[in-house]
Scaffold this motif. Structure first.
Motif, PDB file in Angstrom:
ATOM      1  N   VAL A 168      22.250 -16.576  46.668  1.00 48.31           N
ATOM      2  CA  VAL A 168      22.272 -17.602  47.710  1.00 48.31           C
ATOM      3  C   VAL A 168      21.223 -17.362  48.791  1.00 48.31           C
ATOM      4  CG1 VAL A 168      23.725 -18.692  49.461  1.00 48.31           C
ATOM      5  CG2 VAL A 168      24.710 -18.025  47.283  1.00 48.31           C
ATOM      6  N   ALA A 169      21.067 -16.112  49.204  1.00 54.17           N
ATOM      7  CA  ALA A 169      20.168 -15.830  50.325  1.00 54.17           C
ATOM      8  C   ALA A 169      18.793 -15.362  49.877  1.00 54.17           C
ATOM      9  CB  ALA A 169      20.791 -14.769  51.233  1.00 54.17           C
ATOM     10  N   GLY A 170      18.642 -15.054  48.583  1.00 52.25           N
ATOM     11  CA  GLY A 170      17.355 -14.587  48.100  1.00 52.25           C
ATOM     12  C   GLY A 170      17.062 -13.142  48.461  1.00 52.25           C
ATOM     13  N   ILE A 171      18.090 -12.406  48.891  1.00 53.12           N
ATOM     14  CA  ILE A 171      17.913 -10.985  49.203  1.00 53.12           C
ATOM     15  C   ILE A 171      17.859 -10.227  47.885  1.00 53.12           C
ATOM     16  CG2 ILE A 171      18.983  -8.987  50.328  1.00 53.12           C
ATOM     17  CD1 ILE A 171      20.320 -10.950  52.255  1.00 53.12           C
ATOM     18  N   PRO A 172      16.906  -9.303  47.710  1.00 48.89           N
ATOM     19  CA  PRO A 172      16.837  -8.550  46.452  1.00 48.89           C
ATOM     20  C   PRO A 172      18.160  -7.815  46.176  1.00 48.89           C
ATOM     21  CG  PRO A 172      14.919  -8.092  47.828  1.00 48.89           C
ATOM     22  CD  PRO A 172      15.861  -8.919  48.648  1.00 48.89           C
ATOM     23  N   LEU A 173      18.516  -7.708  44.914  1.00 50.61           N
ATOM     24  CA  LEU A 173      19.789  -7.098  44.532  1.00 50.61           C
ATOM     25  C   LEU A 173      19.917  -5.684  45.063  1.00 50.61           C
ATOM     26  CD1 LEU A 173      22.456  -7.354  43.040  1.00 50.61           C
ATOM     27  CD2 LEU A 173      21.301  -6.586  40.966  1.00 50.61           C
ATOM     28  N   TRP A 174      18.882  -4.881  44.948  1.00 42.33           N
ATOM     29  CA  TRP A 174      18.964  -3.488  45.410  1.00 42.33           C
ATOM     30  C   TRP A 174      19.245  -3.426  46.902  1.00 42.33           C
ATOM     31  CZ3 TRP A 174      15.736  -1.645  49.155  1.00 42.33           C
ATOM     32  CH2 TRP A 174      14.570  -2.368  49.416  1.00 42.33           C
ATOM     33  N   LEU A 175      18.636  -4.331  47.682  1.00 36.38           N
ATOM     34  CA  LEU A 175      18.859  -4.351  49.120  1.00 36.38           C
ATOM     35  C   LEU A 175      20.258  -4.867  49.443  1.00 36.38           C
ATOM     36  CD1 LEU A 175      17.772  -3.894  51.956  1.00 36.38           C
ATOM     37  CD2 LEU A 175      16.767  -6.193  51.864  1.00 36.38           C
ATOM     38  N   SER A 176      20.718  -5.862  48.690  1.00 39.52           N
ATOM     39  CA  SER A 176      22.065  -6.392  48.886  1.00 39.52           C
ATOM     40  C   SER A 176      23.118  -5.312  48.655  1.00 39.52           C
ATOM     41  CB  SER A 176      22.328  -7.567  47.939  1.00 39.52           C
ATOM     42  OG  SER A 176      21.466  -8.632  48.215  1.00 39.52           O
ATOM     43  N   VAL A 177      22.957  -4.518  47.587  1.00 42.74           N
ATOM     44  CA  VAL A 177      23.903  -3.438  47.294  1.00 42.74           C
ATOM     45  C   VAL A 177      23.918  -2.429  48.435  1.00 42.74           C
ATOM     46  CG1 VAL A 177      24.368  -1.477  45.770  1.00 42.74           C
ATOM     47  CG2 VAL A 177      23.803  -3.696  44.788  1.00 42.74           C
ATOM     48  N   ILE A 178      22.746  -2.081  48.936  1.00 40.51           N
ATOM     49  CA  ILE A 178      22.653  -1.108  50.033  1.00 40.51           C
ATOM     50  C   ILE A 178      23.314  -1.650  51.294  1.00 40.51           C
ATOM     51  CG2 ILE A 178      21.036   0.051  51.602  1.00 40.51           C
ATOM     52  CD1 ILE A 178      19.172   0.373  49.150  1.00 40.51           C
ATOM     53  N   VAL A 179      23.025  -2.904  51.654  1.00 42.06           N
ATOM     54  CA  VAL A 179      23.589  -3.498  52.873  1.00 42.06           C
ATOM     55  C   VAL A 179      25.108  -3.586  52.772  1.00 42.06           C
ATOM     56  CG1 VAL A 179      23.737  -5.637  54.206  1.00 42.06           C
ATOM     57  CG2 VAL A 179      21.509  -4.750  53.525  1.00 42.06           C
ATOM     58  N   VAL A 180      25.616  -4.108  51.665  1.00 39.02           N
ATOM     59  CA  VAL A 180      27.063  -4.225  51.479  1.00 39.02           C
ATOM     60  C   VAL A 180      27.716  -2.838  51.492  1.00 39.02           C
ATOM     61  CG1 VAL A 180      28.861  -4.885  49.830  1.00 39.02           C
ATOM     62  CG2 VAL A 180      26.954  -6.426  50.266  1.00 39.02           C
ATOM     63  N   GLY A 181      27.090  -1.886  50.835  1.00 38.36           N
ATOM     64  CA  GLY A 181      27.636  -0.531  50.791  1.00 38.36           C
ATOM     65  C   GLY A 181      27.674   0.130  52.157  1.00 38.36           C
ATOM     66  N   ILE A 182      26.604  -0.012  52.928  1.00 38.14           N
ATOM     67  CA  ILE A 182      26.550   0.610  54.253  1.00 38.14           C
ATOM     68  C   ILE A 182      27.575  -0.024  55.186  1.00 38.14           C
ATOM     69  CG2 ILE A 182      25.127   0.820  56.344  1.00 38.14           C
ATOM     70  CD1 ILE A 182      22.734   1.333  54.483  1.00 38.14           C
ATOM     71  N   ILE A 183      27.631  -1.346  55.227  1.00 38.38           N
ATOM     72  CA  ILE A 183      28.577  -2.017  56.123  1.00 38.38           C
ATOM     73  C   ILE A 183      30.009  -1.698  55.726  1.00 38.38           C
ATOM     74  CG2 ILE A 183      29.465  -4.264  56.849  1.00 38.38           C
ATOM     75  CD1 ILE A 183      26.533  -5.239  56.774  1.00 38.38           C
ATOM     76  N   GLY A 184      30.318  -1.802  54.438  1.00 38.03           N
ATOM     77  CA  GLY A 184      31.675  -1.499  53.980  1.00 38.03           C
ATOM     78  C   GLY A 184      32.072  -0.057  54.240  1.00 38.03           C
ATOM     79  N   THR A 185      31.164   0.862  53.962  1.00 39.48           N
ATOM     80  CA  THR A 185      31.445   2.275  54.203  1.00 39.48           C
ATOM     81  C   THR A 185      31.605   2.550  55.691  1.00 39.48           C
ATOM     82  OG1 THR A 185      30.209   2.913  52.232  1.00 39.48           O
ATOM     83  CG2 THR A 185      30.581   4.627  53.876  1.00 39.48           C
ATOM     84  N   PHE A 186      30.766   1.932  56.499  1.00 44.26           N
ATOM     85  CA  PHE A 186      30.808   2.159  57.941  1.00 44.26           C
ATOM     86  C   PHE A 186      32.153   1.747  58.525  1.00 44.26           C
ATOM     87  CE2 PHE A 186      30.106   0.558  62.283  1.00 44.26           C
ATOM     88  CZ  PHE A 186      29.738   1.746  62.884  1.00 44.26           C
ATOM     89  N   TYR A 187      32.537   0.480  58.333  1.00 51.37           N
ATOM     90  CA  TYR A 187      33.766   0.054  59.009  1.00 51.37           C
ATOM     91  C   TYR A 187      35.011   0.646  58.376  1.00 51.37           C
ATOM     92  CZ  TYR A 187      34.992  -3.872  55.819  1.00 51.37           C
ATOM     93  OH  TYR A 187      35.366  -4.654  54.762  1.00 51.37           O
ATOM     94  N   THR A 188      34.974   0.953  57.085  1.00 53.21           N
ATOM     95  CA  THR A 188      36.135   1.554  56.439  1.00 53.21           C
ATOM     96  C   THR A 188      36.291   3.020  56.823  1.00 53.21           C
ATOM     97  OG1 THR A 188      35.902   0.051  54.576  1.00 53.21           O
ATOM     98  CG2 THR A 188      37.218   2.019  54.213  1.00 53.21           C
ATOM     99  N   SER A 189      35.198   3.769  56.828  1.00 52.17           N
ATOM    100  CA  SER A 189      35.302   5.202  57.120  1.00 52.17           C
ATOM    101  C   SER A 189      35.687   5.459  58.569  1.00 52.17           C
ATOM    102  CB  SER A 189      33.994   5.922  56.784  1.00 52.17           C
ATOM    103  OG  SER A 189      32.948   5.441  57.595  1.00 52.17           O
ATOM    104  N   ILE A 190      35.344   4.565  59.459  1.00 53.48           N
ATOM    105  CA  ILE A 190      35.700   4.759  60.862  1.00 53.48           C
ATOM    106  C   ILE A 190      37.164   4.434  61.104  1.00 53.48           C
ATOM    107  CG2 ILE A 190      35.344   3.839  63.189  1.00 53.48           C
ATOM    108  CD1 ILE A 190      32.419   3.642  62.536  1.00 53.48           C
ATOM    109  N   GLY A 191      37.656   3.343  60.522  1.00 56.25           N
ATOM    110  CA  GLY A 191      38.997   2.870  60.870  1.00 56.25           C
ATOM    111  C   GLY A 191      40.072   3.072  59.832  1.00 56.25           C
ATOM    112  N   GLY A 192      39.745   3.498  58.626  1.00 56.31           N
ATOM    113  CA  GLY A 192      40.758   3.757  57.608  1.00 56.31           C
ATOM    114  C   GLY A 192      41.376   2.492  57.039  1.00 56.31           C
ATOM    115  N   LEU A 193      42.577   2.624  56.505  1.00 58.92           N
ATOM    116  CA  LEU A 193      43.243   1.518  55.825  1.00 58.92           C
ATOM    117  C   LEU A 193      43.552   0.356  56.761  1.00 58.92           C
ATOM    118  CD1 LEU A 193      44.382   0.578  53.101  1.00 58.92           C
ATOM    119  CD2 LEU A 193      46.588   1.417  53.859  1.00 58.92           C
TER     120      LEU A 193
END
Length: 157
Positions: A117-142
């Motif tokens: 949809v956004a034309g973001i390269p797949l490798w960059l999309s995986v990195i962005v989603v992974g960083i954001i998900g890891t960031f907010y999950t690791s800080i606040g838990g379940l």
């Protein structure tokens, strides 16, 4: 409007997407810094004190759409896991066999959507989603995961 206009994000959609990510990150910061978890049980299980409604909404957001489209694939994957992976991974004493396989799907699905949809390269999309998900999950838990899913439920449904 030409056919190419339908395949690209407009400025408003980018703003909404950024707000969505900022709100998810803010939920993680809130539970990470203002509602700190003191024990592993509080971090991983929300202290076993989460209310029914946010947990139920979290489950709906997490699994409802996925199971609607991938029921047969999930059944095949479960059979493969039971017959092949569990005997291999059980001796490693992991919390769950999904630690290895589920996370790949969780990262790839939104990354593919961003790429398409956004034309973001797949490798960059995986990195962005992974960083954001890891960031907010690791800080606040379940608690962060559940309340972010509640936010997503309200936004999507």
């Amino acid at each position: 409007m030409s056919s190419t206009d339908n395949q690209t994000f407009h400025v408003v959609v980018y703003i909404i997407m950024v707000l969505f990510l900022v709100i998810s990150t803010t939920i993680g910061l809130y539970f990470g810094f203002y509602k700190k978890q003191r024990t592993t049980e509080e971090y991983l299980l929300g202290g076993r004190k989460m209310n029914l409604l946010p947990v139920a909404l979290s489950l709906v957001v997490t699994f409802h759409t996925m199971t609607n489209y991938m029921f047969v694939a999930i059944m095949i994957a479960n059979a493969i896991q039971a017959l092949v992976l569990v005997p291999l991974l059980y001796p490693l004493r992991l919390t769950s066999t999904y630690e290895l396989l589920y996370m790949a799907i969780v990262l790839l699905a939104p990354a593919l959507a961003l790429e398409a949809v956004a034309g973001i390269p797949l490798w960059l999309s995986v990195i962005v989603v992974g960083i954001i998900g890891t960031f907010y999950t690791s800080i606040g838990g379940l608690r962060t995961v559940i309340w972010t899913d509640v936010f997503q439920f309200i936004k999507l449904y």
